[in-house]
Scaffold this motif. Structure first.
Motif, PDB file in Angstrom:
ATOM      1  N   GLU A  67       0.815  -1.217   0.000  1.00  0.00           N
ATOM      2  CA  GLU A  67       0.000   0.000   0.000  1.00  0.00           C
ATOM      3  C   GLU A  67       0.851   1.271   0.000  1.00  0.00           C
ATOM      4  N   CYS A  68       1.794   1.378   0.981  1.00  0.00           N
ATOM      5  CA  CYS A  68       2.536   2.636   1.127  1.00  0.00           C
ATOM      6  C   CYS A  68       4.023   2.527   0.811  1.00  0.00           C
ATOM      7  N   GLY A  69       4.536   1.298   0.589  1.00  0.00           N
ATOM      8  CA  GLY A  69       5.942   1.121   0.247  1.00  0.00           C
ATOM      9  C   GLY A  69       6.879   1.076   1.447  1.00  0.00           C
ATOM     10  N   ASN A  70       6.359   1.184   2.667  1.00  0.00           N
ATOM     11  CA  ASN A  70       7.181   1.091   3.876  1.00  0.00           C
ATOM     12  C   ASN A  70       7.897  -0.262   3.898  1.00  0.00           C
ATOM     13  N   ASP A  71       9.087  -0.317   4.515  1.00  0.00           N
ATOM     14  CA  ASP A  71       9.852  -1.560   4.510  1.00  0.00           C
ATOM     15  C   ASP A  71       9.877  -2.286   5.857  1.00  0.00           C
ATOM     16  N   ARG A  72       9.026  -1.903   6.818  1.00  0.00           N
ATOM     17  CA  ARG A  72       8.954  -2.590   8.112  1.00  0.00           C
ATOM     18  C   ARG A  72       7.511  -3.006   8.368  1.00  0.00           C
ATOM     19  N   ALA A  73       7.348  -4.197   8.942  1.00  0.00           N
ATOM     20  CA  ALA A  73       6.006  -4.684   9.263  1.00  0.00           C
ATOM     21  C   ALA A  73       6.069  -5.584  10.492  1.00  0.00           C
ATOM     22  N   ARG A  74       4.998  -5.570  11.254  1.00  0.00           N
ATOM     23  CA  ARG A  74       4.836  -6.534  12.336  1.00  0.00           C
ATOM     24  C   ARG A  74       4.317  -7.817  11.687  1.00  0.00           C
ATOM     25  N   TRP A  75       4.589  -8.965  12.304  1.00  0.00           N
ATOM     26  CA  TRP A  75       4.167 -10.213  11.686  1.00  0.00           C
ATOM     27  C   TRP A  75       3.717 -11.214  12.731  1.00  0.00           C
ATOM     28  N   TYR A  76       2.883 -12.154  12.300  1.00  0.00           N
ATOM     29  CA  TYR A  76       2.488 -13.298  13.123  1.00  0.00           C
ATOM     30  C   TYR A  76       2.097 -14.425  12.180  1.00  0.00           C
ATOM     31  N   MET A  77       2.035 -15.628  12.718  1.00  0.00           N
ATOM     32  CA  MET A  77       1.679 -16.791  11.910  1.00  0.00           C
ATOM     33  C   MET A  77       0.412 -17.405  12.481  1.00  0.00           C
ATOM     34  N   GLN A  78      -0.430 -17.933  11.575  1.00  0.00           N
ATOM     35  CA  GLN A  78      -1.685 -18.529  12.005  1.00  0.00           C
ATOM     36  C   GLN A  78      -1.997 -19.728  11.123  1.00  0.00           C
ATOM     37  N   GLN A  79      -2.500 -20.785  11.736  1.00  0.00           N
ATOM     38  CA  GLN A  79      -2.895 -21.978  10.989  1.00  0.00           C
ATOM     39  C   GLN A  79      -4.320 -21.765  10.496  1.00  0.00           C
ATOM     40  N   ILE A  80      -4.496 -21.561   9.188  1.00  0.00           N
ATOM     41  CA  ILE A  80      -5.839 -21.311   8.665  1.00  0.00           C
ATOM     42  C   ILE A  80      -6.287 -22.404   7.697  1.00  0.00           C
ATOM     43  N   ARG A  81      -5.380 -23.284   7.341  1.00  0.00           N
ATOM     44  CA  ARG A  81      -5.726 -24.385   6.440  1.00  0.00           C
ATOM     45  C   ARG A  81      -5.644 -25.687   7.216  1.00  0.00           C
ATOM     46  N   ALA A  82      -5.613 -26.781   6.519  1.00  0.00           N
ATOM     47  CA  ALA A  82      -5.542 -28.096   7.166  1.00  0.00           C
ATOM     48  C   ALA A  82      -4.258 -28.209   7.992  1.00  0.00           C
ATOM     49  N   ALA A  83      -4.310 -29.055   9.001  1.00  0.00           N
ATOM     50  CA  ALA A  83      -3.185 -29.196   9.924  1.00  0.00           C
ATOM     51  C   ALA A  83      -1.920 -29.708   9.237  1.00  0.00           C
ATOM     52  N   ASP A  84      -2.067 -30.417   8.119  1.00  0.00           N
ATOM     53  CA  ASP A  84      -0.881 -30.944   7.446  1.00  0.00           C
ATOM     54  C   ASP A  84      -0.269 -29.935   6.472  1.00  0.00           C
ATOM     55  N   GLU A  85      -0.839 -28.729   6.400  1.00  0.00           N
ATOM     56  CA  GLU A  85      -0.280 -27.673   5.556  1.00  0.00           C
ATOM     57  C   GLU A  85       0.394 -26.623   6.426  1.00  0.00           C
ATOM     58  N   SER A  86       1.300 -25.864   5.828  1.00  0.00           N
ATOM     59  CA  SER A  86       2.055 -24.880   6.600  1.00  0.00           C
ATOM     60  C   SER A  86       1.178 -23.711   7.043  1.00  0.00           C
ATOM     61  N   GLU A  87       1.662 -22.999   8.053  1.00  0.00           N
ATOM     62  CA  GLU A  87       0.953 -21.829   8.550  1.00  0.00           C
ATOM     63  C   GLU A  87       1.038 -20.682   7.541  1.00  0.00           C
ATOM     64  N   THR A  88       0.138 -19.713   7.703  1.00  0.00           N
ATOM     65  CA  THR A  88       0.129 -18.517   6.869  1.00  0.00           C
ATOM     66  C   THR A  88       0.750 -17.377   7.654  1.00  0.00           C
ATOM     67  N   ARG A  89       1.661 -16.631   7.017  1.00  0.00           N
ATOM     68  CA  ARG A  89       2.283 -15.471   7.661  1.00  0.00           C
ATOM     69  C   ARG A  89       1.455 -14.233   7.353  1.00  0.00           C
ATOM     70  N   PHE A  90       1.120 -13.485   8.400  1.00  0.00           N
ATOM     71  CA  PHE A  90       0.393 -12.231   8.247  1.00  0.00           C
ATOM     72  C   PHE A  90       1.323 -11.088   8.595  1.00  0.00           C
ATOM     73  N   PHE A  91       1.227  -9.994   7.843  1.00  0.00           N
ATOM     74  CA  PHE A  91       2.042  -8.805   8.071  1.00  0.00           C
ATOM     75  C   PHE A  91       1.120  -7.611   8.282  1.00  0.00           C
ATOM     76  N   ILE A  92       1.543  -6.685   9.151  1.00  0.00           N
ATOM     77  CA  ILE A  92       0.829  -5.433   9.388  1.00  0.00           C
ATOM     78  C   ILE A  92       1.860  -4.318   9.272  1.00  0.00           C
ATOM     79  N   CYS A  93       1.660  -3.419   8.337  1.00  0.00           N
ATOM     80  CA  CYS A  93       2.595  -2.323   8.089  1.00  0.00           C
ATOM     81  C   CYS A  93       2.725  -1.452   9.339  1.00  0.00           C
ATOM     82  N   THR A  94       3.957  -1.076   9.677  1.00  0.00           N
ATOM     83  CA  THR A  94       4.183  -0.224  10.854  1.00  0.00           C
ATOM     84  C   THR A  94       3.795   1.226  10.595  1.00  0.00           C
ATOM     85  N   GLU A  95       3.610   1.600   9.324  1.00  0.00           N
ATOM     86  CA  GLU A  95       3.234   2.982   8.996  1.00  0.00           C
ATOM     87  C   GLU A  95       1.731   3.134   8.785  1.00  0.00           C
TER      88      GLU A  95
END
Length: 105
Positions: A67-95
């Motif tokens: 959205e804004c081109g900022n180069d820093r973000a907070r992040w967390y991981m969450q399991q949103i698919r089946a248990a045998d698939e990898s987690e999804t990484r979510f990012f939130i822009c610090t700006e």
């Protein structure tokens, strides 16, 4: 610690009773028992946090905000698919607080 005979949930101490929050079952405390209450239990209370407090506790990393081109973000991981698939990484822009996700492909 006491557990409810009716539903198996952990019971809370209230005056001379053990009370189950799940089913409402009440059991008298044993007058012969020596109950110990720690400082943490005595001072326990619910602390409400705002969404901003939760986000500021997240770790940050280098990530390009689409959205804004900022180069820093907070992040967390969450399991949103089946248990045998990898987690999804979510990012939130610090700006701009834009939120996006990154899946493993």
């Amino acid at each position: 610690m006491e557990f409810c005979d009716e539903c198996g949930s952990m019971m809370k101490a209230e005056d001379e009773l053990w009370v189950c929050d799940s089913c409402g079952n009440k059991t008298p405390k044993d007058p012969e028992a020596n109950y110990v209450v720690t400082e943490d239990q005595e001072a326990s209370e619910v602390i409400e946090t705002s969404k901003g407090d939760e986000q500021s506790a997240l770790p940050t990393t280098e990530a390009h905000c689409p959205e804004c081109g900022n180069d820093r973000a907070r992040w967390y991981m969450q399991q949103i698919r089946a248990a045998d698939e990898s987690e999804t990484r979510f990012f939130i822009c610090t700006e701009c607080e834009h939120k996006w996700r990154e899946d493993d492909n």
